[in-house]
Design a protein around this motif. Structure first.
Motif, short mmCIF file in Angstrom:
data_model
loop_
_atom_site.label_atom_id
_atom_site.label_comp_id
_atom_site.label_asym_id
_atom_site.label_seq_id
_atom_site.Cartn_x
_atom_site.Cartn_y
_atom_site.Cartn_z
N TYR A 9 -70.08 60.30 -112.80
CA TYR A 9 -68.73 60.55 -112.02
C TYR A 9 -68.76 61.43 -110.96
N THR A 11 -66.55 64.69 -109.16
CA THR A 11 -65.40 65.42 -109.51
C THR A 11 -65.47 66.70 -108.48
N THR A 12 -64.44 67.27 -108.36
CA THR A 12 -64.14 68.55 -107.60
C THR A 12 -63.96 69.75 -108.54
N SER A 15 -61.52 67.35 -113.70
CA SER A 15 -60.62 66.37 -114.34
C SER A 15 -61.31 65.00 -114.47
N THR A 16 -62.22 64.72 -113.43
CA THR A 16 -62.73 63.47 -113.53
C THR A 16 -64.01 63.24 -114.48
N ALA A 17 -64.49 64.67 -114.76
CA ALA A 17 -65.68 64.82 -115.66
C ALA A 17 -65.00 64.56 -117.09
N GLY A 56 -62.94 60.90 -108.62
CA GLY A 56 -61.62 61.34 -108.07
C GLY A 56 -61.08 61.13 -106.79
N HIS A 63 -64.45 60.15 -104.52
CA HIS A 63 -64.96 61.44 -104.35
C HIS A 63 -66.44 60.87 -103.90
N SER A 87 -59.62 58.36 -110.64
CA SER A 87 -58.39 59.21 -111.30
C SER A 87 -57.85 60.26 -109.98
N GLY A 122 -54.13 61.74 -112.51
CA GLY A 122 -55.06 62.92 -112.33
C GLY A 122 -54.65 64.09 -112.83
#
Length: 166
Positions: A9, A11-12, A15-17, A56, A63, A87, A122
């Motif tokens: 994944y 992610t920043t 959330s995506t994690a 994300g 991402h 997401s 998201g």
């Protein structure tokens, strides 16, 4: 032999994690071996029998770490079952209708012969990194729009497809 699945994944803000961890947990409950890892930390995919990649969505793009992961491992990914998820929508739209992949991801799906893609809602909450994220929250547009029941249902379909291939 147990099928080993990588859930990578990008992610920043995490959330995506969390979605990737939920997917991996369902796969484990379905008697598969699964681990969720940040896409940027994965050196090799050859130890895995199948791969799920999530990213994300930011300003209409997947991402960066997820995009780079697909490019870096394209040869290996083209030879194993692959599913993708996005997401991002900060509204309930992802639970109300099918949202197609963004154009760059759609091209990658075709090149890699991916088994499928889904977009989940998201999450952007107080404390998020980045000026744009802070402005979105300040303007009242943040929130958590992830539907974990839907995420788990999708992960079960991935597991079912993998078991059917064995």
């Amino acid at each position: 032999m147990t099928t080993k699945v990588l859930v990578a994944y990008g992610t920043t803000n995490g959330s995506t994690a969390q979605i990737a961890e939920a997917v991996a947990e369902v796969l484990r409950k379905e008697d598969l071996t699964a681990e969720a890892l940040p896409a940027g930390s994965v050196a090799r995919v050859d130890p895995y029998d199948a791969v799920v990649v999530g990213g994300g969505l930011y300003a209409g793009r997947w991402h960066r770490d997820s995009r780079r992961f697909l490019r870096r491992h394209r040869r290996e990914l083209a030879r194993r079952p692959l599913w993708l998820f996005s997401s991002g929508p900060l509204d309930p739209s992802a639970s109300e209708r099918d949202i197609p992949p963004v154009p760059g991801l759609k091209r990658a799906m075709t090149r890699l012969d991916a088994n499928g893609h889904v977009t989940f809602g998201g999450c952007l909450q107080e404390g998020a990194k980045g000026w744009v994220a802070r402005m979105i929250i300040k303007n009242g547009k943040g929130g958590d729009f992830r539907d974990f029941a839907r995420i788990e249902d999708w992960a079960r379909t991935v597991a079912d497809e993998l078991v059917a291939k064995d």
